[in-house]
Scaffold this motif. Structure first.
Motif, PDB file in Angstrom:
ATOM      1  N   GLN A 243      -2.729   9.103  10.862  1.00 39.27           N
ATOM      2  CA  GLN A 243      -1.338   8.816  10.521  1.00 39.27           C
ATOM      3  C   GLN A 243      -1.144   8.556   9.030  1.00 39.27           C
ATOM      4  O   GLN A 243      -0.009   8.575   8.548  1.00 39.27           O
ATOM      5  N   VAL A 244      -2.228   8.262   8.335  1.00 37.58           N
ATOM      6  CA  VAL A 244      -2.191   8.038   6.893  1.00 37.58           C
ATOM      7  C   VAL A 244      -3.350   8.813   6.267  1.00 37.58           C
ATOM      8  O   VAL A 244      -4.446   8.871   6.836  1.00 37.58           O
ATOM      9  N   ASN A 245      -3.119   9.431   5.111  1.00 38.41           N
ATOM     10  CA  ASN A 245      -4.162  10.191   4.429  1.00 38.41           C
ATOM     11  C   ASN A 245      -5.317   9.291   3.996  1.00 38.41           C
ATOM     12  O   ASN A 245      -5.124   8.138   3.621  1.00 38.41           O
TER      13      ASN A 245
ATOM     14  N   THR B 240       0.826  -1.213   0.000  1.00 39.90           N
ATOM     15  CA  THR B 240       0.000   0.000   0.000  1.00 39.90           C
ATOM     16  C   THR B 240       0.857   1.257   0.000  1.00 39.90           C
ATOM     17  O   THR B 240       0.547   2.245  -0.692  1.00 39.90           O
ATOM     18  N   ALA B 241       1.945   1.242   0.780  1.00 45.26           N
ATOM     19  CA  ALA B 241       2.819   2.409   0.844  1.00 45.26           C
ATOM     20  C   ALA B 241       3.452   2.709  -0.512  1.00 45.26           C
ATOM     21  O   ALA B 241       3.588   3.872  -0.907  1.00 45.26           O
TER      22      ALA B 241
ATOM     23  N   THR C 129       4.642  11.408   5.620  1.00 48.71           N
ATOM     24  CA  THR C 129       4.690  10.675   6.891  1.00 48.71           C
ATOM     25  C   THR C 129       3.909   9.377   6.823  1.00 48.71           C
ATOM     26  O   THR C 129       4.326   8.365   7.394  1.00 48.71           O
ATOM     27  N   GLY C 130       2.771   9.388   6.127  1.00 50.38           N
ATOM     28  CA  GLY C 130       1.957   8.187   6.015  1.00 50.38           C
ATOM     29  C   GLY C 130       2.706   7.054   5.342  1.00 50.38           C
ATOM     30  O   GLY C 130       2.639   5.896   5.777  1.00 50.38           O
ATOM     31  N   ARG C 131       3.428   7.371   4.299  1.00 47.31           N
ATOM     32  CA  ARG C 131       4.217   6.358   3.589  1.00 47.31           C
ATOM     33  C   ARG C 131       5.297   5.789   4.507  1.00 47.31           C
ATOM     34  O   ARG C 131       5.492   4.572   4.572  1.00 47.31           O
TER      35      ARG C 131
END
Length: 452
Positions: free
Chosen positions: A139-141, A39-40, A48-50
């Protein structure tokens, strides 16, 4: 021998349940966190999410890998030991060591492929749920798309297959080299004699844990929450080292508690002590998840409590990175709790259910069902004491150095109720599973159990 392996799997499906479940759980964990990397990289994540997802995939997936390999090896070793009579019979009719190795490894390979196939759907759902958790905590979009497959599935298949076949090869190695008479004698008793390689492995993991504890207390002293990167790993390495010493530790604890157990239990206590002394190999496998659960849960929970106390004392609010670390710690705890709890239940069910014939023989010799159940309960109590004691020692490799770095004290922050809760859960799982499995086993008439 591959055809024989398939026939054995078909006729002894129940005997392979523990090994299959450990592979299924391991593949599920590996693919769940592997999907975070998918997913990343492919889901449109950035910033930051990645980094959060890649870190989670690397850290949790990496430790998941180590725990999975260890759990698969433990259950397959238990399975091979339970088949000592069968292996001795095959040798007596002309089976060579090479043929036995190919049969056992072939069984493990088939189980591994089947386990991975069954784990794909649960892992995909768990990965999606984990992504939603990261999105809900900011923490993730929210626009990141979930991706499962390019890395997750090959990683789950390759690692599970390699762990299963490698563990099977190691487990059958000793049994294949033994002569027929030695195999028959080994089937009657399981003293859990430890090889020099296992002792060396235990020493290596304990030294790695000690090294990380020292690094945390010295080189990481001014790194703040960054010290978690070494402190958290210390208890995991130490727990694996302790678990490898399981048979030795069981004998030591039994030597200390034997008199007390016999006085409290009478005839039942005497039977429990005899079984503990003669079955240290199988009990060593059941000890592993208790040690891992106690060490990692206790170490990580008190480390996080210490970190929270350090931030509060400094009057600081948690940064995004620190929130990510806390989430990662909670995910680790959740993974370890679920994995170790299921493996504990799984291993004890396999070990106790297999003893149906033994229980039948004891009842024909004059033991009552109540005495058999009492014997199993006392064995479980000693096993729990041993596992919790070893796990507690291993957790100190994380707790003490991190507390000295963040609080300037050897005492960590956190309620004693945390440790009490971890211990109570270990006791409930061990005793509940062992006594429950034994209760079902003694329902079978003694004569029927002996003839199985």
């Amino acid at each position: 021998m591959f055809g024989l392996a398939l026939r054995t799997l078909r006729f002894r499906a129940g005997g392979f349940a523990a090994a299959f479940l450990s592979m299924f759980l391991g593949a599920s964990i590996l693919m769940t966190f592997g999907s975070m990397y998918d997913t990343a990289v492919l889901g449109g994540a950035s910033g930051t999410g990645r980094e959060t997802m890649i870190t989670m995939a690397s850290v949790v997936g990496g430790w998941g890998l180590l725990l999975v390999v260890f759990a698969v090896a433990s259950t397959l070793t238990l399975s091979v030991r339970q088949r000592a009579e069968e292996i001795a019979l095959l040798k007596s009719v002309g089976a060579t060591p090479g043929q036995l190795r190919r049969m056992i490894v072939g069984e493990a390979a088939v189980l591994a492929v089947a386990a991975v196939a069954c784990a794909i759907a649960p892992a995909a759902l768990a990965g999606r749920g984990l992504l939603e958790l990261l999105i809900s905590t900011g923490q993730v979009n929210a626009d990141v798309s979930y991706v499962f497959g390019p890395l997750a599935v090959p990683m789950g298949l390759i690692i599970t297959f390699a762990a299963a076949t490698g563990a099977a090869l190691l487990a059958v190695r000793r049994a294949a080299r033994m002569r027929v008479t030695e195999s028959i004698a080994d089937a009657a008793t399981d003293l859990g004699r430890m090889s020099k390689k296992r002792i060396a492995g235990a020493a290596l993991f304990l030294l790695l844990g000690l090294d990380l504890a020292i690094v945390t207390a010295t080189a990481m002293r001014n790194e703040g929450s960054g010290a978690m990167s070494t402190a958290g790993q210390a208890s995991i390495y130490a727990a694996i080292g302790m678990a490898l010493l399981g048979p030795i530790m069981i004998r030591r604890v039994v030597a200390v508690l034997a008199g007390t157990v016999e006085r409290v239990g009478g005839v039942t206590g005497y039977l429990a002590v005899c079984n503990l002394r003669q079955r240290t190999g199988q009990l060593g496998g059941a000890l592993t998840p208790i040690v891992l659960f106690t060490a990692i849960a206790t170490g990580t929970l008190y480390m996080q409590s210490t970190e929270n106390a350090a931030l509060e004392a400094a009057g600081l609010a948690k940064t995004v990175e620190e929130k990510n670390i806390e989430t990662l710690n909670l995910v680790v705890i959740g993974m370890i709790v679920v994995f170790a709890a299921i493996m504990l239940v799984n291993t004890l069910l396999a070990a106790t259910t297999y003893r149906g014939r033994e229980f039948g023989q004891q009842r024909l010799a004059g033991s009552t069902r109540r005495q058999v159940l009492g014997m199993v309960a006392l064995e479980g109590a000693v096993l729990t004491v041993t596992g919790v004691l070893m796990g507690t020692v291993a957790s100190l490799f994380t707790i003490l150095p991190y507390a000295s770095v963040r609080l300037g004290s050897a005492l960590p922050d956190g309620s004693p109720a945390v440790y009490a809760g971890v211990t109570a859960l270990a006791v409930a799982l061990t005793l509940g599973t062992a006594v429950g499995a034994a209760r079902r086993a003694v329902r079978t008439p003694a004569v029927a159990a002996v003839t199985v």
